[in-house]
Every structure is written in C-alpha cells, then in structure tokens.
Scaffold this active site. Structure first.
Site, mmCIF file in Angstrom:
data_model
loop_
_atom_site.group_PDB
_atom_site.id
_atom_site.type_symbol
_atom_site.label_atom_id
_atom_site.label_comp_id
_atom_site.label_asym_id
_atom_site.label_seq_id
_atom_site.Cartn_x
_atom_site.Cartn_y
_atom_site.Cartn_z
ATOM 1 N N HIS A 130 46.533 -12.742 47.679
ATOM 2 C CA HIS A 130 46.170 -12.766 46.670
ATOM 3 C C HIS A 130 45.560 -11.439 45.770
ATOM 4 O O HIS A 130 45.335 -11.652 44.576
ATOM 5 C CB HIS A 130 45.133 -13.986 46.484
ATOM 6 C CG HIS A 130 43.821 -13.550 47.282
ATOM 7 N ND1 HIS A 130 43.205 -13.885 48.488
ATOM 8 C CD2 HIS A 130 42.675 -12.894 46.610
ATOM 9 C CE1 HIS A 130 42.110 -13.516 48.562
ATOM 10 N NE2 HIS A 130 41.490 -12.857 47.668
ATOM 11 N N ASP A 165 48.384 -16.648 52.355
ATOM 12 C CA ASP A 165 47.748 -15.598 51.773
ATOM 13 C C ASP A 165 47.896 -14.487 52.746
ATOM 14 O O ASP A 165 47.060 -13.963 53.178
ATOM 15 C CB ASP A 165 46.324 -16.071 51.616
ATOM 16 C CG ASP A 165 45.758 -15.152 50.538
ATOM 17 O OD1 ASP A 165 46.380 -14.449 50.045
ATOM 18 O OD2 ASP A 165 44.539 -15.239 50.492
ATOM 19 N N GLY A 193 35.411 -8.920 47.428
ATOM 20 C CA GLY A 193 35.761 -7.887 47.876
ATOM 21 C C GLY A 193 36.226 -7.545 49.038
ATOM 22 O O GLY A 193 36.670 -6.450 49.337
ATOM 23 N N SER A 197 38.337 -9.637 50.582
ATOM 24 C CA SER A 197 39.426 -10.099 50.773
ATOM 25 C C SER A 197 40.673 -9.174 51.395
ATOM 26 O O SER A 197 40.597 -8.091 51.083
ATOM 27 C CB SER A 197 40.137 -10.457 49.453
ATOM 28 O OG SER A 197 39.390 -12.023 49.146
ATOM 29 N N GLY A 198 41.484 -9.736 52.255
ATOM 30 C CA GLY A 198 42.536 -8.875 52.803
ATOM 31 C C GLY A 198 42.075 -8.172 54.202
ATOM 32 O O GLY A 198 42.796 -7.827 54.800
HETATM 33 N N1 ARG Z 1 38.441 -14.327 47.522
HETATM 34 C C1 ARG Z 1 37.345 -13.107 47.885
HETATM 35 C C2 ARG Z 1 37.805 -11.823 47.568
HETATM 36 O O1 ARG Z 1 38.671 -11.685 46.713
HETATM 37 C C3 ARG Z 1 36.829 -13.450 49.425
HETATM 38 C C4 ARG Z 1 36.145 -14.578 49.573
HETATM 39 C C5 ARG Z 1 35.673 -15.039 50.909
HETATM 40 N N2 ARG Z 1 34.665 -15.786 50.730
HETATM 41 C C6 ARG Z 1 33.953 -16.290 51.860
HETATM 42 N N3 ARG Z 1 32.841 -17.214 51.492
HETATM 43 N N4 ARG Z 1 34.341 -16.076 53.020
HETATM 44 O O2 ARG Z 1 37.479 -10.781 48.332
#
Ligand code: ARG
Length: 764
Positions: free
Chosen positions: A570, A618, A712, A714-715
């Site tokens: 994503h 993902d 932030g 993510s990944g």
């Molecule tokens: N989608 C988020 C990102 O782009 C990560 C979210 C993770 N959230 C959580 N509650 N663990 O960074």
C-alpha cells in the site's frame, strides 16, 4: 433399361429388321407399361425408323432423354468442381499457417550435446519428441490440416528438465482458418497432457512423455523456421552473442504486424544473456478477443479452460463462452480455479473479470491459492468478459462433473473456498482451506501427551516443550511428508521441525537449513512511529529502512539481502507512488537525517494479488539500483526470512519498529527510531476483533493498546527473536489497524510466512 416403343407381337416382317426385332423382343420384357400409350401414338404418326435414325429416335424417347440430361449435368458439375478446386480453392487454400512454441519435458536431464542440432543425442531426442507432438495433432480435430512439426532447439532453465522449442505447419484452406487459431492449437496440446490431479503437480504425460502443462506455449508466427534472416522474415531471427560484453542489436518493429516475433538468442557456454530493452511502444488494442467452446463432460473426465492468450496476460477486451453439459442430472459442473475466485457481484463493478453463469453475475478476484466454483446444474453456460483497464493476470481452471447431492468425498469437509479437505484437518490449527474456514468455531486445542492420539500439529516440533514428557519435541529431524507444518530442505525432503531455519543446528540431511544464515544478528546483540515505544540504540535494528518519497518519509522497509528490501504494497499503490525514481531508501540509520547510506530504487514489485480495498497481500519488494556497500555492516544487515512453516511461540520476542507517529494526534515524527514489544495473537482472537481477516494477515499488540504501530510505520518490520537469544526473523510487515494504540484493537501485519516463496522467487 431404356424405354422402348415396341410392344410384344409388334413384329416387323422385313429381313433387314430381323436383328432389331430380336433385340427389341429382349428389351420389350422391361418395357414400362405406362409408356404404351404414347408409344402407340408415336408409332401411328411417324414412319417406322430404320438404322441410325431408328437409334436416334430411340434415344430421343422421353426416358432416355432424362437419363442423358442427368449424366451430362453430372459430368459438367464434376468438371466444374475440379476446375474450381485446381484454380481457386487449392491455390488459395494451400497457404501454410505456422506456429512456434515450447514446453518443458520434466524428469529428463539436460546434457550439453543437446546444444548441437547435429549431435546424435539431439537427433534421437528431437525425433522422439517430434513423434509425440505429431501424434497429438494427427489424432486431433485438425488432423487433416496438420502437416509437420520440427524440433528446432533443446535448452534448459532453472526448473530442470529440457525445454523443447518447436515450430509446426498446418496447410489450411482460407475457409477453415479459424480451426487452427493460436489458442485452439495450444489447447489441443495442453488437453493431451494427462495430469494426475491427486499429486497436484503440473507435470503430466503425453504419450509417455513427461510434460509440464504450465510450460506449454504456442504462438502464431510468420515463418516456419529460424534460418531466414533475409527480407520477409524480419520477425524470426537467430542472434549469437559470440563475444562476451559485445552488444548485439535486436530491433523489432510494431509495423511488422500483429503476429508474435520469435528471436532466438544464444550465448557462449558459461555466459548468461543480458537483454536490455531500450524502449518499447505500447499500442492500444481495440479488437476484442473472442473464444467459444462446447464441453460435454463425462463423469470423472476433466479438462482445462484458459483465459485468452494464457499464459500471457489477458487483453483489456475479451469475451469467452464455455458451454458445459454433464451426462446425468445428478451431476453438476465444478471449476477448479488455480489462482482466482468467483464472488457474487456486489454494488461495485467487476475489476478483474465479469462472469455470467446461467444468468447469475459474478466477479472474479485473484488469489494466491486454488478455489472450486460449483454449478449445481446439469448444463451450464459460462460467459466471461475481461474488465481490466489494462492487460491483466491470466487464469486457468480445470473442469469436471461432481455429485450435486454430495460435493465432497466422504469424510471430507467442504471449505468456503469450495475445496474439500480431510475431516481430520478441521481445527488442526492450520489453514488447509486457504481461507481458514476449517479453523473457525474450534475449541482450544487440548494437549494429550499420553501418546493415545496424534498430538495437535500446533504443538509438534515447534521448539517449545508443550508436553511435560517431551513427547511433542521428539524425532523432530525425522523426515515427514511435506505440508504447511513441515520444514522443506533444499533437497525437497521435509522434516518435522518447524523452525529449522538458521537456528545454528544442521537439521536437514543436506544441511541446507543453515545455508545463507548471515541474517538477523543485531549490534549490540543485547537488549532489544511507534505508539508507547522507546528510543532504539544505534545498530539495534540494522535491517530497518526508512523510505522517502520526493524527500518525505512515507514508509518503512526491511533489508533482506544485499540489494532487496521488503515493504508494504500500500506504500506504492497510487500512480505517482509507483515510480521507483522518486523513492530513496535510507539504510543504517537510527536517527532521521543521518543515514549510513541512501540508496536509489531500480524496481518496485507489488504483489500481483494485492487488493487496495481489503489490503490483502500487502507486500512489495524493492530492488536497489546498487547493492549497499558491505563496509556498512554491522550497521546495515539483513533480517532472516522465516521458512513457510515457521511458528511464533510464546517464547519468541516480537518488536515493531519505525519512525511513524507516536499517537493518533501526533503532528510530528520522532527523529530517533522507536521500538515497542508486542505479542502475536491467534488468528481466532484477531478475527474476534476485526471480523474477516485474511490468512495473509496477522494481529499483534497488547490488550491495553499502549504499544502499537501508527501512520508512517507501514512497510516496516515486526521482528521476532527465536528463543534463547536466537536470530531475528521478519514475521510481519506493518499494514493497518483501527486508529493507533486503542485498547483491544491490535495492529494488523502482512503475514510473512505466507510470502516466503513469493519473496524467494523474486530475489534469488
Ligand atoms: N497504514 C499505516 C501506515 O501507512 C500503518 C497503520 C498501522 N496501524 C496500527 N494501528 N498498527 O503507516
């Protein structure tokens, strides 16, 4: 015989006519009585005919006339047809239609002699294969049009066996040209492969030859061989890279027409070929691809249907109809889809294929596993339309009939994916159905350690002493049948120990479980945008990467080799974000702004089944333009990739790391890399919170929610350390969550064990 105008007793008195009279008397015996009247009339009005004139008159009689006219017309038609055949149809129809193709013959060892087409070994192998291919087409519906097959090359690839390259010719009247369409010719070859559905291997047999059905490729081409380099055959070429490093130009122009071009590239033994595509032009295609077939399925008879141009990508416009008919009203039609599922159409449009099955509309979606779609009717009309905006992944399905009143064999459980699994696999802690439908409504597995019944697979050889008598951890290096709970050694054999990889003990007979284990070792090896986290120390997470798009920190990633990073799909989903040139990877940093190394990205590989709506699959891979300098170690080091069977137990220690926000309201990002310890939850718990969570996801957190990932992060990695100060494995990739750090709402991660083979397929 003919009509005769004399009646018996009507005898001429003259001598001359004696012979005729005798003749006449014989013929009279066959006279049709209906002719007597006109004959009498005729006799009265004319003189008695004599000699030739008599014969003439005889011929002119009505019956004779009809026969003569029929004969003349017949002769004329025959002459006309022959003339037409010689000058028009034969002339037109003798145009050759050429196909080039290849397939892999498995279980045959490639020997260097196969490279020389003159060698005895090549000739004998090629003759055998040619015989088989000819046999297939000579027994097919296009047998009368088939001329011959020539085996042009034998080569090999990393799948083993021998790759057979061939071309073949059909002599086709224009009127019948549809019978030898590219797809039809390919399907004939594929349908002739007898595969054993039980062992789920793609290798089957054509007249005793072991052929990999997935490797069969047939393309229409302009010419029949590779030996013409002159004008008129630009589209088929043979190029030799006879000197290392010297570039050989290869020019292909779209103006050459709609056929596929075949170019054979050969390098010297011991060298690889690097093919650099300087530019290519994409042309919009308006022509829809159409396929129609009628399939009468016998009980237990199976066959295959394919998306247009399979195994190449599907075009944006296409239309296919398959009509199935089973021999009995008690039998329906089952389609085993290999990488695809059909779901009833909802409010949204179908993005990956529109299906109409006996008037009901379904949408197709890609998945990384098999599914079965059953049509509980004796006859089924299945219509498929391509609906992607650009070329889309191909699909393949096997069809068969099935018992409508009992879709699965006895003692089997029917999964929501349509698959049938053995009842003993229900609630065994493993996702046998591919959608975990065999693992819902299960009570907690109880440990029966008295040896009276087989132990629950979750407890067997997971490195944890679950039974006080140690029964669950005995004979773990013993070879076993390969499954989701066994570790697969490089040799292909499997052992019971789930976490054999890189645990500093050689468990496989070939020792492969300890190969390539320069991973998962932080510096210092002591203690281990995160919510509730604390500052990391320098070198504590040497695989942690921050990804910057146009200068802004957007996501995290993990180093898995000298030139590959793993991240979340994503992060690269939207148009601009998929451009690798605008990304930079910061490696070897613990504080933002002072990375050990900034790497450019050459390529971003987003998982082909990534679904932006559900965030399923993902995962993405990033290939660096250049490998990071080895001198950066130990500040930069790869994390270990878990084997597909890797089990996280209560003794594993899992941490999530990143430079993401520290709370939902946080306005700024931390400069020091944050770390927080979280626990991996069972899938059942995860589903209780979030509902339908895919098997490619896992939940991790703490009940209070005080430690979590956030925007932030993510990944970035969820790294788990094997018990006893073992190595660190990449178990999760930060994906999503409801808010950040909320009680009883854990973070959701991409489950790396589900992607192990996908990752290795790309990076090795
Ligand atoms: N989608 C988020 C990102 O782009 C990560 C979210 C993770 N959230 C959580 N509650 N663990 O960074």
């Amino acid at each position: 015989m003919g009509s005769e105008c004399k009646e018996s007793g009507d005898v001429d008195s003259s001598q001359q006519d004696a012979a005729s009279v005798a003749d006449v008397s014989v013929e009279v015996s066959t006279v049709d009585h209906t002719l007597k009247k006109p004959c009498r009339k005729y006799r009265r009005t004319r003189r008695k005919p004599k000699g030739l004139s008599r014969l003439w008159a005889h011929l002119l009689s009505v019956q004779h006339l009809a026969v003569i006219i029929t004969a003349v017309v017949f002769v004329l038609v025959v002459i006309l047809w022959s003339v037409l055949w010689v000058f028009i149809f034969r002339h037109e129809g003798n145009s050759g239609v050429y196909f080039a193709g290849m397939f892999r013959v498995a279980n045959v060892e490639f020997i260097p002699e196969y490279r020389q087409a003159e060698s005895h070994e090549f000739v004998s192998m090629a003759t055998k294969i040619q015989h088989v291919v000819s046999g297939v087409y000579k027994m097919s519906s296009v047998a009368r049009l088939y001329k011959h097959t020539i085996i042009s090359d034998l080569s090999t690839n990393n799948k083993g066996g021998v790759l057979v390259h061939f071309w073949m010719v059909f002599e086709v009247p224009h009127l019948k040209s549809v019978a030898v369409c590219e797809e039809c010719v390919g399907i004939i070859l594929r349908d002739s492969v007898h595969t054993n559905l039980k062992n789920r291997s793609s290798v089957g047999y054509i007249l005793g030859l072991p052929v990999d059905i997935d490797s069969i490729l047939v393309n229409a081409v302009q010419r029949s061989d590779y030996s013409f380099n002159a004008a008129g055959s630009q589209c088929i070429d043979k190029l030799y890279a006879s000197l290392p490093v010297v570039k050989v130009p290869l020019n292909i122009f779209s103006s050459w027409g709609g056929v596929r071009c075949h170019v054979k590239l050969t390098a010297m033994p011991g060298f690889l070929i690097r093919l650099t595509v300087a530019s290519f032009q994409i042309e919009p295609s308006d022509s829809a691809s159409v396929c129609v077939s009628h399939i009468a399925s016998q009980p237990h008879v199976t066959g295959q249907i394919y998306s247009p141009f399979h195994p190449s990508l599907m075009p944006p416009h296409c239309f296919c109809t398959w009509i199935f008919q089973t021999p009995d009203a008690a039998l329906g039609v089952a389609l085993l889809l290999h990488n695809y599922v059909l779901k009833p159409k909802d409010m949204k449009g179908c993005e990956h294929g529109w299906w109409r099955v006996n008037e009901v509309i379904f949408c197709g979606t890609y998945v990384g596993h098999e599914s079965v779609f059953r049509i509980a009717e004796r006859s089924a009309e299945v219509e498929f339309r391509c609906t992607s905006q650009s070329a889309a992944q191909p699909f393949r399905a096997s069809y068969s009939s099935y018992n409508i009143s009992q879709p699965c064999p006895e003692n089997h459980f029917l999964c929501s994916t349509g698959l049938c699994v053995d009842k003993s696999r229900r609630c065994d802690g493993l996702d046998d159905c591919q959608d975990e439908s065999d693992e819902v409504f299960c009570s907690r597995p109880n440990k029966k350690c008295d040896g009276s019944s087989p132990l629950h697979p979750l407890f067997v050889c997971n490195g944890e002493m679950d039974c006080a008598n140690g029964l669950d951890e005995t004979n773990c290096t013993q070879e076993t049948s390969c499954s989701a709970v066994s570790y697969r050694c490089r040799s292909g054999s499997c052992i019971r120990k789930k976490n054999a990889r890189c645990d500093d003990v050689a468990d496989c007979q070939d020792g492969s479980d300890e190969h390539d284990c320069a991973c998962g070792l932080p510096v210092p090896p002591g203690s281990p945008r995160i919510v509730g986290g604390t500052d990391s120390e320098e070198g504590e997470w040497p695989w942690q990467v921050s990804l910057h798009f146009s200068g802004h920190l957007i996501c995290g990633a993990s180093v898995v080799s000298s030139d590959w990073l793993v991240s979340a799909a994503h992060c690269f989903g939207k148009d601009r974000l998929s451009d690798p040139r605008r990304w930079r990877a910061h490696l070897g940093a613990s504080t933002q702004g002072s990375p050990g190394h900034v790497a450019e990205i050459q390529r971003i590989v987003v998982h082909e089944y990534y679904d932006p709506q559900t965030l399923d699959y993902d995962v993405a891979l990033l290939r660096l333009k250049r490998a990071w300098p080895a001198s950066l170690g130990p500040l930069v080091a790869p994390v270990c990739l878990p084997g597909a069977s890797h089990a996280v137990t209560a003794r594993h220690r899992c941490w999530v790391t990143g430079w993401g926000h520290r709370s939902e309201e946080d306005k700024s990002l931390p400069s020091v890399l944050q770390k927080a310890q979280v626990s991996v939850m069972s899938q059942t718990e995860c589903k209780k919170t979030y509902g339908p969570v895919s098997p490619h996801m896992l939940c991790a957190g703490v009940p209070s929610g005080e430690r979590d990932a956030c925007r932030g992060d993510s990944g970035g990695p969820l790294s788990c350390r094997a018990p006893g100060r073992g190595r660190w494995f990449l178990i999760g990739i930060v994906s999503w969550g409801a808010g950040c750090g909320r009680p009883h709402l854990p973070g959701v991660y991409a489950r790396v064990t589900k992607f192990t083979s996908w990752i290795y397929d790309h990076i090795s």
